[in-house]
Design an enzyme around this catalytic site. Sequence first.
Site, PDB file in Angstrom:
ATOM      1  N   THR A 153     -35.224 -17.353  32.630  1.00  0.00           N
ATOM      2  CA  THR A 153     -35.862 -18.682  33.965  1.00  0.00           C
ATOM      3  C   THR A 153     -34.831 -18.681  34.344  1.00  0.00           C
ATOM      4  OG1 THR A 153     -36.359 -20.932  34.090  1.00  0.00           O
ATOM      5  CG2 THR A 153     -35.123 -20.405  32.234  1.00  0.00           C
ATOM      6  N   ASP A 154     -35.846 -19.728  36.019  1.00  0.00           N
ATOM      7  CA  ASP A 154     -34.787 -20.100  37.352  1.00  0.00           C
ATOM      8  C   ASP A 154     -34.121 -20.700  37.164  1.00  0.00           C
ATOM      9  OD1 ASP A 154     -37.197 -21.010  36.957  1.00  0.00           O
ATOM     10  OD2 ASP A 154     -37.327 -20.403  39.398  1.00  0.00           O
ATOM     11  N   GLU A 155     -34.901 -21.868  35.934  1.00  0.00           N
ATOM     12  CA  GLU A 155     -34.275 -23.435  35.777  1.00  0.00           C
ATOM     13  C   GLU A 155     -32.936 -23.156  35.686  1.00  0.00           C
ATOM     14  OE1 GLU A 155     -36.674 -25.563  33.764  1.00  0.00           O
ATOM     15  OE2 GLU A 155     -38.949 -23.920  34.277  1.00  0.00           O
ATOM     16  N   TYR A 173     -34.251 -27.311  27.136  1.00  0.00           N
ATOM     17  CA  TYR A 173     -34.696 -26.059  27.898  1.00  0.00           C
ATOM     18  C   TYR A 173     -33.458 -25.637  28.731  1.00  0.00           C
ATOM     19  CZ  TYR A 173     -37.595 -22.391  29.717  1.00  0.00           C
ATOM     20  OH  TYR A 173     -38.085 -21.385  29.938  1.00  0.00           O
ATOM     21  N   LYS A 208     -31.456 -21.710  27.360  1.00  0.00           N
ATOM     22  CA  LYS A 208     -31.808 -20.696  28.093  1.00  0.00           C
ATOM     23  C   LYS A 208     -30.518 -20.043  28.608  1.00  0.00           C
ATOM     24  CE  LYS A 208     -35.050 -18.449  28.024  1.00  0.00           C
ATOM     25  NZ  LYS A 208     -35.432 -17.341  27.403  1.00  0.00           N
TER      26      LYS A 208
HETATM   27  P1  NAD Z   1     -44.700 -19.596  25.072  1.00  0.00           P
HETATM   28  O1  NAD Z   1     -44.011 -20.801  24.470  1.00  0.00           O
HETATM   29  O2  NAD Z   1     -45.645 -19.374  25.326  1.00  0.00           O
HETATM   30  O3  NAD Z   1     -44.157 -18.306  23.669  1.00  0.00           O
HETATM   31  C1  NAD Z   1     -43.400 -18.223  23.285  1.00  0.00           C
HETATM   32  C2  NAD Z   1     -43.475 -17.405  21.901  1.00  0.00           C
HETATM   33  O4  NAD Z   1     -42.295 -17.372  21.251  1.00  0.00           O
HETATM   34  C3  NAD Z   1     -44.319 -17.683  21.120  1.00  0.00           C
HETATM   35  O5  NAD Z   1     -45.901 -17.281  20.356  1.00  0.00           O
HETATM   36  C4  NAD Z   1     -43.696 -18.513  19.175  1.00  0.00           C
HETATM   37  O6  NAD Z   1     -44.630 -18.357  18.509  1.00  0.00           O
HETATM   38  C5  NAD Z   1     -42.668 -17.366  19.880  1.00  0.00           C
HETATM   39  N1  NAD Z   1     -41.178 -17.940  18.984  1.00  0.00           N
HETATM   40  C6  NAD Z   1     -40.851 -19.095  19.248  1.00  0.00           C
HETATM   41  N2  NAD Z   1     -40.309 -18.932  18.587  1.00  0.00           N
HETATM   42  C7  NAD Z   1     -39.986 -18.437  18.193  1.00  0.00           C
HETATM   43  C8  NAD Z   1     -38.269 -17.190  16.678  1.00  0.00           C
HETATM   44  N3  NAD Z   1     -37.353 -18.900  16.918  1.00  0.00           N
HETATM   45  N4  NAD Z   1     -38.558 -16.773  16.608  1.00  0.00           N
HETATM   46  C9  NAD Z   1     -39.889 -15.686  17.009  1.00  0.00           C
HETATM   47  N5  NAD Z   1     -40.855 -16.108  17.866  1.00  0.00           N
HETATM   48  C10 NAD Z   1     -40.225 -17.433  18.038  1.00  0.00           C
HETATM   49  O7  NAD Z   1     -43.891 -18.604  26.269  1.00  0.00           O
HETATM   50  P2  NAD Z   1     -43.727 -18.352  27.244  1.00  0.00           P
HETATM   51  O8  NAD Z   1     -43.988 -19.416  28.438  1.00  0.00           O
HETATM   52  O9  NAD Z   1     -44.519 -17.095  27.000  1.00  0.00           O
HETATM   53  O10 NAD Z   1     -42.828 -17.707  27.746  1.00  0.00           O
HETATM   54  C11 NAD Z   1     -42.128 -16.667  27.301  1.00  0.00           C
HETATM   55  C12 NAD Z   1     -40.330 -16.418  27.448  1.00  0.00           C
HETATM   56  O11 NAD Z   1     -40.605 -15.979  29.387  1.00  0.00           O
HETATM   57  C13 NAD Z   1     -39.361 -16.823  27.296  1.00  0.00           C
HETATM   58  O12 NAD Z   1     -38.045 -16.820  26.404  1.00  0.00           O
HETATM   59  C14 NAD Z   1     -39.246 -17.890  28.440  1.00  0.00           C
HETATM   60  O13 NAD Z   1     -37.887 -18.669  28.297  1.00  0.00           O
HETATM   61  C15 NAD Z   1     -39.280 -17.316  29.283  1.00  0.00           C
HETATM   62  N6  NAD Z   1     -40.262 -17.840  30.895  1.00  0.00           N
HETATM   63  C16 NAD Z   1     -41.136 -18.478  31.247  1.00  0.00           C
HETATM   64  C17 NAD Z   1     -41.584 -18.908  32.567  1.00  0.00           C
HETATM   65  C18 NAD Z   1     -42.976 -19.251  32.467  1.00  0.00           C
HETATM   66  O14 NAD Z   1     -43.331 -19.747  33.577  1.00  0.00           O
HETATM   67  N7  NAD Z   1     -43.724 -19.989  31.125  1.00  0.00           N
HETATM   68  C19 NAD Z   1     -40.773 -18.649  33.588  1.00  0.00           C
HETATM   69  C20 NAD Z   1     -39.838 -18.002  33.724  1.00  0.00           C
HETATM   70  C21 NAD Z   1     -39.542 -17.456  32.195  1.00  0.00           C
HETATM   71  P1  TYD Z   2     -44.383 -27.091  34.023  1.00  0.00           P
HETATM   72  O1  TYD Z   2     -45.316 -26.503  33.932  1.00  0.00           O
HETATM   73  O2  TYD Z   2     -44.418 -28.082  32.271  1.00  0.00           O
HETATM   74  O3  TYD Z   2     -43.106 -25.576  34.285  1.00  0.00           O
HETATM   75  P2  TYD Z   2     -41.743 -26.253  35.146  1.00  0.00           P
HETATM   76  O4  TYD Z   2     -41.294 -27.867  33.934  1.00  0.00           O
HETATM   77  O5  TYD Z   2     -41.188 -25.379  33.497  1.00  0.00           O
HETATM   78  O6  TYD Z   2     -41.192 -25.997  35.625  1.00  0.00           O
HETATM   79  O7  TYD Z   2     -44.576 -28.301  35.110  1.00  0.00           O
HETATM   80  C1  TYD Z   2     -44.594 -27.395  36.651  1.00  0.00           C
HETATM   81  C2  TYD Z   2     -44.077 -28.892  37.009  1.00  0.00           C
HETATM   82  O8  TYD Z   2     -45.618 -29.775  37.399  1.00  0.00           O
HETATM   83  C3  TYD Z   2     -42.666 -29.445  37.095  1.00  0.00           C
HETATM   84  O9  TYD Z   2     -42.572 -29.764  38.506  1.00  0.00           O
HETATM   85  C4  TYD Z   2     -44.055 -30.367  36.379  1.00  0.00           C
HETATM   86  C5  TYD Z   2     -45.039 -30.539  37.141  1.00  0.00           C
HETATM   87  N1  TYD Z   2     -45.827 -31.945  35.941  1.00  0.00           N
HETATM   88  C6  TYD Z   2     -46.830 -32.631  35.752  1.00  0.00           C
HETATM   89  O10 TYD Z   2     -46.545 -32.857  37.407  1.00  0.00           O
HETATM   90  N2  TYD Z   2     -47.489 -32.830  34.994  1.00  0.00           N
HETATM   91  C7  TYD Z   2     -47.688 -32.596  34.080  1.00  0.00           C
HETATM   92  O11 TYD Z   2     -48.767 -32.912  33.545  1.00  0.00           O
HETATM   93  C8  TYD Z   2     -47.108 -31.826  33.550  1.00  0.00           C
HETATM   94  C9  TYD Z   2     -47.611 -30.361  32.148  1.00  0.00           C
HETATM   95  C10 TYD Z   2     -45.605 -30.587  34.559  1.00  0.00           C
END
Ligand code: NAD
Ligand code: TYD
Length: 353
Positions: A132-134, A158, A162
């Site tokens: 992630t960019d975070e 988080y 990561k």
């Molecule tokens: P998500 O929370 O929707 O899904 C995570 C999946 O991993 C779930 O299916 C869960 O059951 C599985 N999981 C959790 N713990 C596990 C374990 N110990 N063993 C096997 N499976 C396990 O997450 P997402 O949003 O799909 O993100 C996927 C990846 O991408 C993550 O690594 C996250 O850090 C990264 N990412 C997400 C975003 C975003 O905007 N959602 C952006 C950048 C990177």
């Molecule tokens: P989120 O979707 O949780 O992603 P991330 O924190 O990983 O960027 O949140 C996106 C942005 O929205 C973040 O600045 C927090 C804000 N946010 C709200 O303002 N209200 C909400 O109920 C949630 C879940 C997030």
Amino acid sequence: MILVTGGAGFIGANFVLDWLRECDEPVLNLDKLTYAGNLENLVALKGDARHVFVQGDIGDGVLVADLLAQHRPRAIVNFAAESHVDRSIHGPGEFIQTNIVGTFNLLEGVRAYFGKLSDLEKAAFRFLHVSTDEVYGSLGEVEPPFAETHQYQPNSPYSASKAASDHLVRAYHHTYGIPVLTTNCSNNYGPYHFPEKLIPLIIHNALAGKPLPIYGDGSNVRDWLYVGDHCAAIRRALASGMPGETYNIGGWNEMTNLDVVHTVCDLLDALSPRSSGSYREQITYVKDRPGHDRRYAIDATKIERELGWRPAETFTSGIEKTVRWYLEHADWVGNVTSGAYRQWTETNYADRK
Ligand code: NAD
Ligand code: TYD
């Protein structure tokens, strides 16, 4: 075949579905099925022999060793993680366990497996770690976006977990020669996004007539990328990325949270209007997230220059597809927002009033 971990979650499921639409190379999908994992996301693959699902933990060394020995994947794409910042604030333990210890155990399994491959197989093998960019921390208003060279400065449990996993992946390349790739992506949105995250939460609450909670003043900035574009970038990195390199992936689309929420409300007003007034009337300002990162922005020049990837969707096209998907999948939303989901929303929003 390839091994995908976390392939029943939001991005992982989109990746598996897109992968099998694009090619016939089978996918072994290892997912623990936490609250965020959902086999309903993969229902389109029912009976499809190219998809093998195994419920299990990336931290389970015996299981991982067995799966690698039995299926002999030529690549691994590691999505499995705990992914929600607010949950990491309420309970960081699971984040340390899965994102750090789990990734470490997975890497140990890969190290043993990799050591037994032939030279040809070693040269072709890839371990792609989805991050992630975070991990880069928070930007000021006028700072340039994150490049791959930006210092790691994670601020939440988080992002710290990561960041730790990214460092482990890097170390397994430098120390053991595993051909790894790391991708650091901005905020995704699209189908199958669990409604604990901003965009699906807003869609869900709007349609349910509930308040639309904005943390702080709504001026925090995120870069938003349509999930299908993220999946395409990962495929590109897997096919052509240079082992040991990291690639930042982003949408060139910085927006304040308030602008995102307004856009979603306006789309819902057009596609599924209330009986009177606008969904914007449901917006409520709530107590801010502790340590809330101000701004994320990605400089995705490297992946464009070196691998020829750019996002295909604009925010306008991607968010309309997304809102339409949620309107057409009320059953999916209903199923994932029952039970434990309610407990979580009570925990997260009760003390924000
Ligand atoms: P998500 O929370 O929707 O899904 C995570 C999946 O991993 C779930 O299916 C869960 O059951 C599985 N999981 C959790 N713990 C596990 C374990 N110990 N063993 C096997 N499976 C396990 O997450 P997402 O949003 O799909 O993100 C996927 C990846 O991408 C993550 O690594 C996250 O850090 C990264 N990412 C997400 C975003 C975003 O905007 N959602 C952006 C950048 C990177
Ligand atoms: P989120 O979707 O949780 O992603 P991330 O924190 O990983 O960027 O949140 C996106 C942005 O929205 C973040 O600045 C927090 C804000 N946010 C709200 O303002 N209200 C909400 O109920 C949630 C879940 C997030």
